[in-house]
Design a protein around this motif. Structure first.
Motif, PDB file in Angstrom:
ATOM      1  N   LYS A 188       2.206   8.081   3.611  1.00  0.00           N
ATOM      2  CA  LYS A 188       1.606   8.852   4.703  1.00  0.00           C
ATOM      3  C   LYS A 188       2.443   8.702   5.968  1.00  0.00           C
ATOM      4  O   LYS A 188       2.658   9.655   6.703  1.00  0.00           O
ATOM      5  CB  LYS A 188       0.185   8.354   4.984  1.00  0.00           C
ATOM      6  CG  LYS A 188      -0.848   9.156   4.261  1.00  0.00           C
ATOM      7  CD  LYS A 188      -2.210   8.915   4.842  1.00  0.00           C
ATOM      8  CE  LYS A 188      -3.189   9.864   4.182  1.00  0.00           C
ATOM      9  NZ  LYS A 188      -4.546   9.649   4.609  1.00  0.00           N
ATOM     10  N   GLU A 237       7.108  31.552  12.143  1.00  0.00           N
ATOM     11  CA  GLU A 237       6.099  31.149  13.133  1.00  0.00           C
ATOM     12  C   GLU A 237       6.740  31.035  14.517  1.00  0.00           C
ATOM     13  O   GLU A 237       6.162  31.446  15.521  1.00  0.00           O
ATOM     14  CB  GLU A 237       5.466  29.816  12.707  1.00  0.00           C
ATOM     15  CG  GLU A 237       4.309  29.340  13.556  1.00  0.00           C
ATOM     16  CD  GLU A 237       3.028  30.143  13.369  1.00  0.00           C
ATOM     17  OE1 GLU A 237       3.079  31.227  12.775  1.00  0.00           O
ATOM     18  OE2 GLU A 237       1.970  29.687  13.849  1.00  0.00           O
ATOM     19  N   ASN A 262     -10.722   5.859   2.713  1.00  0.00           N
ATOM     20  CA  ASN A 262      -9.490   5.229   2.259  1.00  0.00           C
ATOM     21  C   ASN A 262      -8.338   5.823   3.056  1.00  0.00           C
ATOM     22  O   ASN A 262      -8.158   7.046   3.048  1.00  0.00           O
ATOM     23  CB  ASN A 262      -9.296   5.485   0.756  1.00  0.00           C
ATOM     24  CG  ASN A 262      -7.948   4.975   0.277  1.00  0.00           C
ATOM     25  OD1 ASN A 262      -7.061   5.763  -0.033  1.00  0.00           O
ATOM     26  ND2 ASN A 262      -7.772   3.677   0.255  1.00  0.00           N
ATOM     27  N   ASN A 263      -7.596   4.974   3.744  1.00  0.00           N
ATOM     28  CA  ASN A 263      -6.502   5.452   4.604  1.00  0.00           C
ATOM     29  C   ASN A 263      -6.936   6.609   5.495  1.00  0.00           C
ATOM     30  O   ASN A 263      -6.196   7.572   5.685  1.00  0.00           O
ATOM     31  CB  ASN A 263      -5.307   5.900   3.753  1.00  0.00           C
ATOM     32  CG  ASN A 263      -4.601   4.725   3.111  1.00  0.00           C
ATOM     33  OD1 ASN A 263      -4.534   3.650   3.701  1.00  0.00           O
ATOM     34  ND2 ASN A 263      -4.110   4.906   1.906  1.00  0.00           N
ATOM     35  N   GLY A 264      -8.157   6.543   5.998  1.00  0.00           N
ATOM     36  CA  GLY A 264      -8.621   7.563   6.926  1.00  0.00           C
ATOM     37  C   GLY A 264      -9.274   8.782   6.289  1.00  0.00           C
ATOM     38  O   GLY A 264      -9.800   9.632   6.985  1.00  0.00           O
ATOM     39  N   GLU A 265      -9.247   8.871   4.962  1.00  0.00           N
ATOM     40  CA  GLU A 265      -9.862  10.024   4.293  1.00  0.00           C
ATOM     41  C   GLU A 265     -11.165   9.604   3.624  1.00  0.00           C
ATOM     42  O   GLU A 265     -11.252   8.530   3.055  1.00  0.00           O
ATOM     43  CB  GLU A 265      -8.934  10.574   3.196  1.00  0.00           C
ATOM     44  CG  GLU A 265      -7.532  10.904   3.642  1.00  0.00           C
ATOM     45  CD  GLU A 265      -7.424  12.302   4.224  1.00  0.00           C
ATOM     46  OE1 GLU A 265      -8.379  13.091   4.048  1.00  0.00           O
ATOM     47  OE2 GLU A 265      -6.407  12.583   4.864  1.00  0.00           O
ATOM     48  N   PRO A 311       8.544  26.511  11.393  1.00  0.00           N
ATOM     49  CA  PRO A 311       9.113  27.509  10.483  1.00  0.00           C
ATOM     50  C   PRO A 311       9.602  28.737  11.266  1.00  0.00           C
ATOM     51  O   PRO A 311       8.994  29.123  12.265  1.00  0.00           O
ATOM     52  CB  PRO A 311       7.945  27.884   9.571  1.00  0.00           C
ATOM     53  CG  PRO A 311       6.955  26.767   9.704  1.00  0.00           C
ATOM     54  CD  PRO A 311       7.153  26.193  11.069  1.00  0.00           C
ATOM     55  N   ARG A 313      -5.564   0.039   8.887  1.00  0.00           N
ATOM     56  CA  ARG A 313      -5.296  -1.067   7.964  1.00  0.00           C
ATOM     57  C   ARG A 313      -4.746  -0.588   6.626  1.00  0.00           C
ATOM     58  O   ARG A 313      -4.378  -1.409   5.780  1.00  0.00           O
ATOM     59  CB  ARG A 313      -6.591  -1.843   7.703  1.00  0.00           C
ATOM     60  CG  ARG A 313      -7.095  -2.590   8.916  1.00  0.00           C
ATOM     61  CD  ARG A 313      -8.420  -3.282   8.595  1.00  0.00           C
ATOM     62  NE  ARG A 313      -9.002  -3.869   9.784  1.00  0.00           N
ATOM     63  CZ  ARG A 313      -9.145  -5.180   9.978  1.00  0.00           C
ATOM     64  NH1 ARG A 313      -8.779  -6.025   9.056  1.00  0.00           N
ATOM     65  NH2 ARG A 313      -9.681  -5.631  11.085  1.00  0.00           N
ATOM     66  N   GLY A 314      -4.770   0.726   6.411  1.00  0.00           N
ATOM     67  CA  GLY A 314      -4.373   1.236   5.097  1.00  0.00           C
ATOM     68  C   GLY A 314      -5.272   0.693   4.016  1.00  0.00           C
ATOM     69  O   GLY A 314      -4.830   0.272   2.962  1.00  0.00           O
ATOM     70  N   ALA A 315      -6.581   0.668   4.306  1.00  0.00           N
ATOM     71  CA  ALA A 315      -7.522  -0.002   3.412  1.00  0.00           C
ATOM     72  C   ALA A 315      -8.688   0.921   3.072  1.00  0.00           C
ATOM     73  O   ALA A 315      -8.814   2.009   3.591  1.00  0.00           O
ATOM     74  CB  ALA A 315      -8.054  -1.258   4.098  1.00  0.00           C
ATOM     75  N   ASP A 369      -4.352  27.542  12.059  1.00  0.00           N
ATOM     76  CA  ASP A 369      -3.697  26.676  11.075  1.00  0.00           C
ATOM     77  C   ASP A 369      -3.871  25.196  11.406  1.00  0.00           C
ATOM     78  O   ASP A 369      -4.559  24.839  12.363  1.00  0.00           O
ATOM     79  CB  ASP A 369      -2.209  27.039  10.932  1.00  0.00           C
ATOM     80  CG  ASP A 369      -1.430  26.912  12.238  1.00  0.00           C
ATOM     81  OD1 ASP A 369      -1.835  26.123  13.104  1.00  0.00           O
ATOM     82  OD2 ASP A 369      -0.412  27.609  12.380  1.00  0.00           O
ATOM     83  N   GLU A 382       0.345   4.326  -0.758  1.00  0.00           N
ATOM     84  CA  GLU A 382      -0.224   5.543  -0.192  1.00  0.00           C
ATOM     85  C   GLU A 382      -0.074   5.580   1.332  1.00  0.00           C
ATOM     86  O   GLU A 382       0.339   6.587   1.902  1.00  0.00           O
ATOM     87  CB  GLU A 382      -1.704   5.569  -0.550  1.00  0.00           C
ATOM     88  CG  GLU A 382      -2.269   6.937  -0.756  1.00  0.00           C
ATOM     89  CD  GLU A 382      -3.754   6.817  -1.097  1.00  0.00           C
ATOM     90  OE1 GLU A 382      -4.540   7.477  -0.431  1.00  0.00           O
ATOM     91  OE2 GLU A 382      -4.092   6.013  -1.997  1.00  0.00           O
ATOM     92  N   ALA A 383      -0.384   4.441   1.975  1.00  0.00           N
ATOM     93  CA  ALA A 383      -0.291   4.385   3.436  1.00  0.00           C
ATOM     94  C   ALA A 383       1.165   4.515   3.880  1.00  0.00           C
ATOM     95  O   ALA A 383       1.468   5.166   4.874  1.00  0.00           O
ATOM     96  CB  ALA A 383      -0.880   3.072   3.948  1.00  0.00           C
ATOM     97  N   ASN A 411       0.850  -1.183   0.000  1.00  0.00           N
ATOM     98  CA  ASN A 411       0.000   0.000   0.000  1.00  0.00           C
ATOM     99  C   ASN A 411       0.891   1.241   0.000  1.00  0.00           C
ATOM    100  O   ASN A 411       1.304   1.732   1.033  1.00  0.00           O
ATOM    101  CB  ASN A 411      -0.920  -0.025   1.228  1.00  0.00           C
ATOM    102  CG  ASN A 411      -1.948   1.084   1.184  1.00  0.00           C
ATOM    103  OD1 ASN A 411      -1.750   2.117   0.543  1.00  0.00           O
ATOM    104  ND2 ASN A 411      -3.053   0.880   1.863  1.00  0.00           N
ATOM    105  N   ASP A 422       1.805  25.572   9.048  1.00  0.00           N
ATOM    106  CA  ASP A 422       1.999  26.143  10.374  1.00  0.00           C
ATOM    107  C   ASP A 422       2.527  27.576  10.271  1.00  0.00           C
ATOM    108  O   ASP A 422       3.723  27.801  10.306  1.00  0.00           O
ATOM    109  CB  ASP A 422       2.997  25.241  11.127  1.00  0.00           C
ATOM    110  CG  ASP A 422       3.220  25.690  12.557  1.00  0.00           C
ATOM    111  OD1 ASP A 422       2.485  26.575  13.024  1.00  0.00           O
ATOM    112  OD2 ASP A 422       4.137  25.153  13.198  1.00  0.00           O
TER     113      ASP A 422
END
Lengths: 289, 477
Positions: A64, A265, B163-166, A262, B143-145, B444, A60-61, A58, B421
């Protein structure tokens, strides 16, 4: 015995299979890797976005997870060893750290900040690195300069020191400093005359504070660089700092760089902390934030 | 230094009205040597109300006074007074949301629901909230699912796909356990929704009010309803009836769903053995639950147990609607709370342009926004930059002031929401450039989109962070 022809055949076969392997590889390589085919700056690649695992279940995961840390995860391996690319990157990052320590903050930079420069009791970089005690001191002549050029007993004295990373100062000090000044001005807090201390370590702020007697001293100083970044700057602050105060009286904000907090900030945050210090007449562990 | 916030969730659904209280714990997760990073570290439901039937004065009107009484009683039972509640959400959901007096109900509850409790509705948002309450969102991240949660209530089925929390997709269908109800002796149809009428007619069955109905027919209708759910998650091809039963929008079905979770009242009859009186509530909820349990969803997909069933929406409303801003922000407590502020967000293309042009871009967007919403002042949102100089911040602030000039005289604070930030320095700069004459709220680490509305509560954790509720309508349109 294997005949010469047979050996030739085997070699041809192996070379053939290598050729097809080569064809397959570009499609697997990440875009970042492709951009680096020519000799280029490995450290320019954002580690948080580069995944070297060839076929992640996966992607994408994984990405992340990578986005949350500068740690070297997902770098794959060749047998039990890191990939050449990973090893080179490791050494490149180490070189960045060394450069940050061994280079000097340029005179042009200090001038562009509109500051004058003083030096600690160290003679040069080697002296500075081998004699931490001298980086904490300034001589009588320098004390006289400070007294002559700086406003006495301001509410807040801000100054900058190179510390262990000149890169950090050249990258972040200007933005953080401007932001601190804007924040303090907004709170109606006056500041003293700023300057730059070469070969300076943190406790030099105690000596300087005893000379200039501000209520709060604010020091921006380059942090000892690590492998994640050489650009990280810290801000040390203390209320009525003196050479006899305990270390616990220092308030510190670390990790000021583009991958951490940053600079602009952080500066705004520092201004608010200074305001709280003046209100509570305290710093370090005594300060309730 | 852990700090807890009491959050209320009130769900007034088509069939049931419920309330929960949750404790949300905040803690500074950064080391003492860093800029603070306050995070939500725990969410715990501390009180669950009884499940009440939603009081109605007619088919289409909620009995606002009776709802208030229920809520008052539950507050008393929980030993909570309205002033203790710091955040939360009231949501009017399902068919009820389409009923006419929703705003009357909300105003009836307003004094009761603390300073910060807000009203939202809309099927997409309900599906998302239920999916969070059922734990589908968190599980998809873990689960990344890709997980689809089907919240099957009395009137509607709200689907949210994570999907992946979104959230990647939502849908709402007119499939629910109480869309057909029976007479006291369960021999006749006492109520049948219009859409269910269409569905039964397509099967050649008559389920108009007053018609006698057999056990077999009820089973058949339930199976067809379960069939529609099979279609929507893509385990069987879609038919014309699916399009009929869709309320607002269908799922896109252009991605693979790894797991399914079920929540809502009907979910209890799917996963647990609902023995006893099938007609306890004079509706087809239990039949529908059993039909789903036997459907191809269970054979073709992996079904995960959900954290909540009938209470998923209310727990979602109580525990999962509130988020917190970044820990270095700018605000005046007396300018807060603000509620239902529409978001005006710059596009990626806008942000890619040089800062000098931002003023004009923002001004154009504000003007366009005002054409549609004369009396509302939008909050300006954009992604921002991780690496911006002090000069850049000055340019950015003047561009914002220039761009927002036409709404600057509105008697509301200037609100700016950024992802990166930089809210403290940007807020301080805006204030300085406005000569400290205007309230500025600049927060932010909050992600919003055009079409969202935002609520911002009063400062928490010693005034470092503010609670934020982002009301997403995006998936609904």
């Amino acid at each position: 015995m294997i005949s010469e022809d047979k050996i030739k055949n085997i070699i041809a076969e192996v070379l053939g299979s290598m050729a097809t392997g080569d064809q397959a590889s570009p499609s697997q390589a990440s875009p970042a890797a492709e951009a680096c085919e020519e000799l280029c700056d490995l450290t320019a690649v954002d580690l948080k976005k580069e995944l070297q695992v060839p076929e992640p279940a996966n992607r994408e995961a994984y990405l992340k997870m990578k986005a949350t840390t500068p740690a070297r995860i997902g770098i794959w391996r060749a047998g039990p060893r890191p990939l050449t690319r990973s090893l080179l990157r490791f050494r490149a990052d180490h070189a960045v750290a060394q450069d940050a320590v061994f280079s000097n903050v340029s005179d042009e930079f200090v001038e562009s900040m509109g500051m004058f420069q003083i030096t600690s009791c160290c003679k040069d970089k080697d002296h500075f690195l081998t004699r931490p005690d001298l980086g904490r001191k300034i001589d009588d002549e320098t004390i006289a300069t400070l007294k002559e050029k700086c406003k006495q007993s301001p509410r807040v004295q801000v100054y900058i020191a190179d510390g262990l990373s000149s890169t950090a100062i050249e990258t972040n000090a200007k933005d953080a400093y401007s932001s601190i000044l804007q924040g303090l001005k907004g709170h109606g807090i006056e500041t003293g005359t700023p300057f730059f201390l070469k070969y300076g370590r943190v406790p030099a702020m105690d000596v300087i504070s005893e000379v200039l007697t501000p209520e709060v001293t604010v020091l921006l100083i380059g942090e000892r660089p690590g492998l994640a970044t050489g650009e990280s700057m810290s801000c040390y602050m203390a209320y009525k700092a003196s050479t006899t105060m305990p270390e616990a009286n220092r308030t510190v904000i670390s990790n000021i760089h583009k991958g951490g907090t940053p600079a602009v900030e952080a500066g705004a945050h520092i201004a608010d902390i200074v305001k709280t210090m003046l209100e509570q007449k305290a710093s370090g562990l005594d300060l309730k934030l | 230094m852990k700090e807890t916030v009491l959050s209320a969730g009130i769900d007034i659904g088509t069939s049931t009205t419920q309330l929960v209280f949750s404790k949300i714990s905040l803690e500074n997760m950064a080391s003492m040597m860093s800029v603070p990073r306050i995070q939500i570290v725990d969410k715990e439901v501390v009180y669950r109300s009884d499940i009440h039937f939603t009081p109605l004065v007619s088919k289409i009107e909620i009995d606002a006074r009776a709802v208030r009484t229920i809520v008052e009683q539950e507050y008393a039972k929980a030993g909570v007074t309205p002033d203790q509640v710091q955040t939360g959400a009231v949501i009017i959901t399902g068919e009820t949301a389409r009923k006419q007096n929703a705003s009357e109900v909300l105003s009836m509850l307003s004094g009761l629901a603390g300073e910060f409790v807000v009203a939202t509705a809309g099927p997409s948002l309900e599906g998302i909230i239920a999916g969070k309450g059922a734990n589908a969102q968190q599980e998809s991240k873990k689960r990344g699912a890709t997980i689809a949660n089907l919240d099957i209530g009395g009137g509607t089925t709200n689907i949210a796909v994570f999907n992946n929390g979104e959230v990647i997709d939502t849908a709402c269908l007119d499939i629910g356990g109480r869309l057909i109800r029976f007479s006291g002796d369960n021999s006749k149809v006492a109520y049948c929704s219009d859409k269910m009428g269409c569905l039964t007619r397509s099967m050649g069955l008559d389920a108009d009010e007053g018609t006698p109905i057999s056990h077999g027919a009820i089973e058949a209708i339930s199976q067809r309803m379960a069939g529609i759910l099979e279609e929507v998650v893509g385990v069987v091809p879609a038919t014309g009836e699916l399009a009929t039963m869709v309320t607002d929008k269908d799922l896109k079905r252009d991605y693979a769903i790894d797991y399914i979770t079920f929540s809502g009242g009907v979910a209890d009859c799917i996963t647990t053995n609902c023995d006893g009186n099938d007609f306890e509530f004079n509706d087809l909820g239990r039949f529908l639950g059993r039909a789903i349990a036997k459907s191809r969803i269970f054979t073709e997909k992996q079904v995960l147990e959900s954290a909540e069933t009938i209470r998923a929406t209310v727990v979602g409303a109580g525990s999962h609607t509130t988020d917190i801003s970044g820990s270095t922000v700018t605000f005046n407590d007396d300018a807060l709370p603000v509620q239902n502020v529409p978001i005006l967000k710059l596009s990626e293309e806008d942000e890619a342009k040089p800062l000098e042009t931002w003023g004009r871009t923002i001004a154009e967007k504000v003007e366009w926004f005002r054409l549609k919403e004369e009396h509302q002042t939008p909050a300006l949102a954009f992604k921002g930059f991780d690496d911006i100089s002090f000069e850049g911040i000055q340019l950015l602030a003047s561009a914002i002031i220039q761009g927002m000039a036409s709404v600057m005289n509105d008697k509301v604070p200037l609100i700016v929401v950024v992802e990166c930030d930089l809210a403290k320095v940007l807020g301080q700069t805006l204030k300085a450039q406005l000569d400290f004459k205007k309230d500025v709220i600049c927060i932010d680490t909050v992600k919003v989109e055009n079409g969202d509305y935002i609520d911002i509560g009063q400062g928490l954790a010693g005034g470092k962070v503010v609670p934020v509720i982002v009301k997403t309508l995006l998936f609904g349109y």
